[in-house]
Design a protein around this motif. Structure first.
Motif, PDB file in Angstrom:
ATOM      1  N   GLU A  35       0.825  -1.204   0.000  1.00 56.86           N
ATOM      2  CA  GLU A  35       0.000   0.000   0.000  1.00 56.86           C
ATOM      3  C   GLU A  35       0.854   1.248   0.000  1.00 56.86           C
ATOM      4  OE1 GLU A  35      -2.586  -0.287   3.449  1.00 56.86           O
ATOM      5  OE2 GLU A  35      -1.318   1.115   4.528  1.00 56.86           O
ATOM      6  N   LYS A  36       0.244   2.310  -0.529  1.00 56.51           N
ATOM      7  CA  LYS A  36       0.929   3.593  -0.619  1.00 56.51           C
ATOM      8  C   LYS A  36      -0.099   4.706  -0.672  1.00 56.51           C
ATOM      9  CE  LYS A  36       4.335   6.087  -3.495  1.00 56.51           C
ATOM     10  NZ  LYS A  36       4.110   7.297  -2.773  1.00 56.51           N
ATOM     11  N   LYS A  37       0.179   5.780   0.041  1.00 60.31           N
ATOM     12  CA  LYS A  37      -0.644   6.985  -0.036  1.00 60.31           C
ATOM     13  C   LYS A  37      -0.226   7.758  -1.286  1.00 60.31           C
ATOM     14  CE  LYS A  37      -2.011  11.104   2.486  1.00 60.31           C
ATOM     15  NZ  LYS A  37      -1.864  11.851   3.748  1.00 60.31           N
ATOM     16  N   ILE A  38      -1.206   8.134  -2.104  1.00 55.24           N
ATOM     17  CA  ILE A  38      -0.934   8.881  -3.331  1.00 55.24           C
ATOM     18  C   ILE A  38      -1.024  10.372  -3.019  1.00 55.24           C
ATOM     19  CG2 ILE A  38      -1.617   9.321  -5.712  1.00 55.24           C
ATOM     20  CD1 ILE A  38      -0.671   6.465  -5.281  1.00 55.24           C
ATOM     21  N   THR A  39       0.059  11.085  -3.263  1.00 54.61           N
ATOM     22  CA  THR A  39       0.129  12.505  -2.967  1.00 54.61           C
ATOM     23  C   THR A  39       0.098  13.327  -4.257  1.00 54.61           C
ATOM     24  OG1 THR A  39       2.537  12.528  -3.057  1.00 54.61           O
ATOM     25  CG2 THR A  39       1.530  12.005  -0.908  1.00 54.61           C
ATOM     26  N   ASP A  40      -0.044  14.629  -4.089  1.00 55.83           N
ATOM     27  CA  ASP A  40      -0.049  15.535  -5.233  1.00 55.83           C
ATOM     28  C   ASP A  40       1.275  15.458  -5.991  1.00 55.83           C
ATOM     29  OD1 ASP A  40      -1.468  17.478  -6.778  1.00 55.83           O
ATOM     30  OD2 ASP A  40      -0.272  19.065  -5.864  1.00 55.83           O
ATOM     31  N   VAL A  41       2.376  15.318  -5.274  1.00 51.62           N
ATOM     32  CA  VAL A  41       3.668  15.221  -5.942  1.00 51.62           C
ATOM     33  C   VAL A  41       3.765  13.930  -6.755  1.00 51.62           C
ATOM     34  CG1 VAL A  41       5.036  14.194  -4.059  1.00 51.62           C
ATOM     35  CG2 VAL A  41       6.142  15.722  -5.692  1.00 51.62           C
ATOM     36  N   ASP A  42       3.111  12.854  -6.314  1.00 51.97           N
ATOM     37  CA  ASP A  42       3.071  11.620  -7.107  1.00 51.97           C
ATOM     38  C   ASP A  42       2.406  11.888  -8.455  1.00 51.97           C
ATOM     39  OD1 ASP A  42       4.218   9.766  -5.221  1.00 51.97           O
ATOM     40  OD2 ASP A  42       2.325   9.824  -4.126  1.00 51.97           O
ATOM     41  N   VAL A  43       1.288  12.588  -8.429  1.00 52.00           N
ATOM     42  CA  VAL A  43       0.569  12.901  -9.662  1.00 52.00           C
ATOM     43  C   VAL A  43       1.447  13.755 -10.579  1.00 52.00           C
ATOM     44  CG1 VAL A  43      -1.446  14.097 -10.627  1.00 52.00           C
ATOM     45  CG2 VAL A  43      -1.702  12.634  -8.602  1.00 52.00           C
ATOM     46  N   HIS A  44       2.127  14.744 -10.019  1.00 48.96           N
ATOM     47  CA  HIS A  44       2.992  15.602 -10.833  1.00 48.96           C
ATOM     48  C   HIS A  44       4.183  14.820 -11.404  1.00 48.96           C
ATOM     49  CE1 HIS A  44       0.616  18.877  -9.190  1.00 48.96           C
ATOM     50  NE2 HIS A  44       1.068  19.573 -10.208  1.00 48.96           N
ATOM     51  N   PHE A  46       4.351  11.651 -11.951  1.00 53.24           N
ATOM     52  CA  PHE A  46       3.836  10.713 -12.948  1.00 53.24           C
ATOM     53  C   PHE A  46       3.517  11.441 -14.253  1.00 53.24           C
ATOM     54  CE2 PHE A  46       0.864   7.907 -15.096  1.00 53.24           C
ATOM     55  CZ  PHE A  46       1.493   6.682 -14.957  1.00 53.24           C
ATOM     56  N   GLY A  47       2.954  12.630 -14.144  1.00 54.55           N
ATOM     57  CA  GLY A  47       2.689  13.427 -15.348  1.00 54.55           C
ATOM     58  C   GLY A  47       3.963  13.720 -16.113  1.00 54.55           C
ATOM     59  N   PHE A  48       5.016  14.115 -15.410  1.00 61.44           N
ATOM     60  CA  PHE A  48       6.300  14.381 -16.077  1.00 61.44           C
ATOM     61  C   PHE A  48       6.891  13.104 -16.669  1.00 61.44           C
ATOM     62  CE2 PHE A  48       6.376  18.231 -13.334  1.00 61.44           C
ATOM     63  CZ  PHE A  48       6.471  19.167 -14.348  1.00 61.44           C
ATOM     64  N   ALA A  49       6.845  12.014 -15.923  1.00 60.03           N
ATOM     65  CA  ALA A  49       7.436  10.757 -16.403  1.00 60.03           C
ATOM     66  C   ALA A  49       6.674  10.197 -17.600  1.00 60.03           C
ATOM     67  CB  ALA A  49       7.472   9.717 -15.281  1.00 60.03           C
ATOM     68  N   HIS A  74      -4.136   9.535 -11.971  1.00 63.96           N
ATOM     69  CA  HIS A  74      -4.017   8.743 -13.197  1.00 63.96           C
ATOM     70  C   HIS A  74      -4.323   7.272 -12.878  1.00 63.96           C
ATOM     71  CE1 HIS A  74      -1.124  12.061 -13.790  1.00 63.96           C
ATOM     72  NE2 HIS A  74      -1.293  11.898 -15.098  1.00 63.96           N
ATOM     73  N   GLY A  75      -5.121   6.635 -13.718  1.00 72.69           N
ATOM     74  CA  GLY A  75      -5.369   5.210 -13.542  1.00 72.69           C
ATOM     75  C   GLY A  75      -4.080   4.418 -13.591  1.00 72.69           C
ATOM     76  N   MET A  76      -3.195   4.774 -14.519  1.00 72.94           N
ATOM     77  CA  MET A  76      -1.940   4.032 -14.649  1.00 72.94           C
ATOM     78  C   MET A  76      -1.010   4.263 -13.460  1.00 72.94           C
ATOM     79  SD  MET A  76      -2.258   2.196 -17.310  1.00 72.94           S
ATOM     80  CE  MET A  76      -0.637   1.705 -17.845  1.00 72.94           C
ATOM     81  N   LEU A  77      -1.121   5.400 -12.795  1.00 75.28           N
ATOM     82  CA  LEU A  77      -0.358   5.600 -11.562  1.00 75.28           C
ATOM     83  C   LEU A  77      -0.868   4.633 -10.493  1.00 75.28           C
ATOM     84  CD1 LEU A  77       1.552   6.932  -9.554  1.00 75.28           C
ATOM     85  CD2 LEU A  77      -0.036   8.856  -9.410  1.00 75.28           C
ATOM     86  N   THR A  78      -2.181   4.517 -10.400  1.00 71.82           N
ATOM     87  CA  THR A  78      -2.768   3.574  -9.446  1.00 71.82           C
ATOM     88  C   THR A  78      -2.290   2.155  -9.733  1.00 71.82           C
ATOM     89  OG1 THR A  78      -4.720   4.989  -9.205  1.00 71.82           O
ATOM     90  CG2 THR A  78      -4.934   2.686  -8.511  1.00 71.82           C
ATOM     91  N   THR A  79      -2.372   1.727 -10.988  1.00 74.42           N
ATOM     92  CA  THR A  79      -1.981   0.347 -11.299  1.00 74.42           C
ATOM     93  C   THR A  79      -0.476   0.147 -11.290  1.00 74.42           C
ATOM     94  OG1 THR A  79      -2.289   0.809 -13.669  1.00 74.42           O
ATOM     95  CG2 THR A  79      -4.103  -0.279 -12.511  1.00 74.42           C
ATOM     96  N   SER A  80       0.296   1.228 -11.297  1.00 73.50           N
ATOM     97  CA  SER A  80       1.748   1.054 -11.152  1.00 73.50           C
ATOM     98  C   SER A  80       2.087   0.483  -9.777  1.00 73.50           C
ATOM     99  CB  SER A  80       2.485   2.374 -11.393  1.00 73.50           C
ATOM    100  OG  SER A  80       2.319   3.273 -10.301  1.00 73.50           O
ATOM    101  N   LEU A  81       1.179   0.646  -8.822  1.00 73.43           N
ATOM    102  CA  LEU A  81       1.403   0.056  -7.499  1.00 73.43           C
ATOM    103  C   LEU A  81       1.322  -1.469  -7.558  1.00 73.43           C
ATOM    104  CD1 LEU A  81      -0.518   2.559  -5.202  1.00 73.43           C
ATOM    105  CD2 LEU A  81       1.868   2.613  -5.959  1.00 73.43           C
ATOM    106  N   ILE A  82       0.595  -1.994  -8.536  1.00 72.98           N
ATOM    107  CA  ILE A  82       0.578  -3.446  -8.753  1.00 72.98           C
ATOM    108  C   ILE A  82       1.965  -3.892  -9.200  1.00 72.98           C
ATOM    109  CG2 ILE A  82      -0.383  -5.327 -10.147  1.00 72.98           C
ATOM    110  CD1 ILE A  82      -3.040  -3.625 -10.159  1.00 72.98           C
TER     111      ILE A  82
END
Length: 149
Positions: A35-44, A46-49, A74-82
């Motif tokens: 498990e991981k908490k998704i933060t605003d910086v994660d979204v940013h 992921f957008g850059f990557a 992002h859905g793909m950010l969520t599934t990247s945790l898989i």
């Protein structure tokens, strides 16, 4: 470079999960969880990557006019945790195939919990049924196939 990026990431609220391998013999019935908490910086980050700057992830005004009524991860950010979860399986892990259904949106600040179970084994190839949860709600379901050495 890794340390400098980590410092920036943590400075803006990112949560670094140390990489640790799971224990045990992998066979049908083997379970994984991460498990991981998704933060605003994660979204940013992921957008850059990824290059995915869809306004539904970055612009509250635009996102508020969608069925989500606000920004979503992002859905793909969520599934990247898989991917992060299966990488922790014993041995060297290669993700061969994945198929996911997104069932509910994930919001910034949500903690996503990945749960998976090996349901098929053929030599050193394994199929896992996987789900992502936010609280008790399933937000993603599907499968992943991996090769283990």
């Amino acid at each position: 470079m890794m340390e400098e990026i980590r410092e920036i990431y943590e400075k803006f609220g990112g949560e670094v999960k140390e990489f640790e391998k799971f224990e045990g013999e992998v066979d049908v019935g083997y379970k994984i969880e991460f498990e991981k908490k998704i933060t605003d910086v994660d979204v940013h980050f992921f957008g850059f990557a990824s290059g995915d700057f869809n306004p539904v992830h970055f612009d509250e005004e635009v996102a508020s006019k969608t069925k989500f009524k606000g920004r979503v991860v992002h859905g793909m950010l969520t599934t990247s945790l898989i991917s992060a979860a299966v990488a922790r399986m014993p041995g060297i892990v290669v993700l061969l195939e994945a198929c996911f259904k997104y069932t509910k949106p994930v919001r910034i600040g949500d903690t996503v919990r990945v749960v998976g179970e090996v349901v098929e084994k053929e030599k050193n190839r394994y199929k896992l049924e996987v789900k992502c949860f936010v609280g008790e709600n399933v937000v993603v379901e599907g499968f992943a196939r991996v090769l283990l050495w």
